[in-house]
Scaffold this active site. Structure first.
Site, PDB file in Angstrom:
ATOM      1  N   LYS A 194      37.237  18.808  11.762  1.00 13.47           N
ATOM      2  CA  LYS A 194      36.074  18.465  12.688  1.00 13.47           C
ATOM      3  C   LYS A 194      35.445  17.597  11.704  1.00 13.47           C
ATOM      4  CE  LYS A 194      36.284  22.746  15.169  1.00 13.47           C
ATOM      5  NZ  LYS A 194      36.014  23.895  15.572  1.00 13.47           N
TER       6      LYS A 194
ATOM      7  N   GLN B  12      32.056  28.217  13.455  1.00 11.32           N
ATOM      8  CA  GLN B  12      33.487  28.644  13.716  1.00 11.32           C
ATOM      9  C   GLN B  12      33.938  30.036  14.005  1.00 11.32           C
ATOM     10  OE1 GLN B  12      35.795  26.063  13.917  1.00 11.32           O
ATOM     11  NE2 GLN B  12      37.298  27.408  14.268  1.00 11.32           N
TER      12      GLN B  12
ATOM     13  N   ASP C  81      29.951  23.654  21.603  1.00  8.10           N
ATOM     14  CA  ASP C  81      31.314  24.409  22.052  1.00  8.10           C
ATOM     15  C   ASP C  81      31.071  24.844  23.552  1.00  8.10           C
ATOM     16  OD1 ASP C  81      33.295  24.647  20.215  1.00  8.10           O
ATOM     17  OD2 ASP C  81      31.750  26.005  18.904  1.00  8.10           O
TER      18      ASP C  81
HETATM   19  N1  GUN Z   1      37.830  29.046  17.053  1.00 10.02           N
HETATM   20  C1  GUN Z   1      38.959  28.515  17.493  1.00 10.02           C
HETATM   21  N2  GUN Z   1      38.724  27.577  18.384  1.00 10.02           N
HETATM   22  C2  GUN Z   1      37.308  27.503  18.452  1.00 10.02           C
HETATM   23  C3  GUN Z   1      36.354  26.332  18.932  1.00 10.02           C
HETATM   24  O1  GUN Z   1      36.808  25.698  20.000  1.00 10.02           O
HETATM   25  N3  GUN Z   1      35.329  26.662  18.678  1.00 10.02           N
HETATM   26  C4  GUN Z   1      34.905  27.247  17.504  1.00 10.02           C
HETATM   27  N4  GUN Z   1      33.382  27.452  17.259  1.00 10.02           N
HETATM   28  N5  GUN Z   1      35.601  28.439  16.947  1.00 10.02           N
HETATM   29  C5  GUN Z   1      37.021  28.152  17.348  1.00 10.02           C
END
Ligand code: GUN
Length: 281
Positions: A50, A94, A117
């Site tokens: 990211k 996350q 998200d």
């Molecule tokens: N953990 C697995 N996929 C995601 C996601 O798309 N966003 C976040 N914040 N955590 C995750």
């Protein structure tokens, strides 16, 4: 017949190029805060990817790597600080979080205008009624991949395997918004193979390696594999048994190089949207 491979790497690179061009054109000063708690290796890889994508797009990323012992109260305080920080347009915490932290409580604390998200219940509700600012990254990425085939979702039989809040449920909603006839399957579904075999568009988000076999797939179907499973030999593998299903499907996404890179590209798009929501009211 052998399926066409949907190249998520190339399509995601295209989306990121578009975001980069938009950021440059409008001289946008955008910041994304990425919060990681503990040292889950998979989460570390995602967070690094990211950050790399932010760098590519010209978006500033601020990483907050907190120890696993961080208390819920401390994490809530950090979210409050980030909510108030004008340099931060998007906040991504996350998941998964350590067991002693209530994920729902943390997500609900994130300002809905910074919730890139789209996990906050207000954003989830807006997806339900079709009035959304942010699309959840993974389902939105899957929709881009489906669109890349040129196949119109309208009137198609769409089957989603998995009913998680992050993927399965919002995925079903996005397909429904495009007039798909949608079925959501889960562990209690009867005749799963039969239901899946009727799908023109099949989305697998089960979290089990090689779960979808050729007998569960209709000849010529679009198969989107959301799974990222690590095998004992260390190799990554999807929810779909690629070798046999690719002999039968019309289009298929590989793992890696399918849905995974799309999720990050859509996050970049959402971060620009967040900036616009906050600055162009
Ligand atoms: N953990 C697995 N996929 C995601 C996601 O798309 N966003 C976040 N914040 N955590 C995750």
């Amino acid at each position: 017949m052998s399926a066409k491979i949907i190249d998520g790497k190339a399509i995601s690179a295209n989306v990121k190029e578009q975001v980069k061009a938009e950021v440059e054109r409008d001289k946008l000063d955008i910041g994304l805060a990425v919060v990681i708690v503990g040292d889950d290796p998979a989460s570390r890889v995602y967070v690094n990817n990211k950050k790399k994508a932010c760098e590519f797009c010209g978006i500033k990323s601020y990483e907050y790597a907190l120890p696993a012992e961080t208390s819920e109260e401390q994490l809530l305080e950090l979210v409050d600080t980030l909510n108030a920080d004008k340099k931060v347009n998007g906040i991504l915490v996350q998941l998964p979080l350590p067991d002693h932290i209530n994920e729902k409580k943390i997500i609900e604390r994130i300002s809905r205008d910074k919730d890139v998200d789209a996990f906050h219940e207000s954003n989830v509700g807006r997806i339900m009624i079709g009035n959304f600012a942010f699309l959840p990254c993974t389902p939105a990425g899957c929709m881009e991949l489906i669109h890349s085939t040129g196949i119109d979702v309208s009137g198609k039989n769409c089957v989603v395997i998995g009913r998680s809040n992050i993927v399965g449920k919002p995925m079903a909603m996005l397909l429904l918004h495009e007039n798909g006839t949608v079925t959501i399957c889960h562990s209690k579904t009867k005749n799963l193979a039969e239901v899946c075999a009727a799908a023109d568009i099949l989305v697998a988000a089960v979290g089990r390696a090689n779960f979808v076999t050729a007998d569960m797939v209709k000849e010529g179907a679009v198969v989107i594999d959301v799974g990222i499973n690590r095998l004992e030999n260390g190799k990554l593998c999807g929810d779909v048994k690629f070798d046999e299903v690719s002999e039968k499907a019309g289009y298929i996404t590989p793992v890696p190089g399918g849905v995974g890179p799309m999720t990050i590209a859509m996050l970049m798009r959402n971060t620009v949207t967040a900036w616009r929501i906050q600055n162009e009211k």
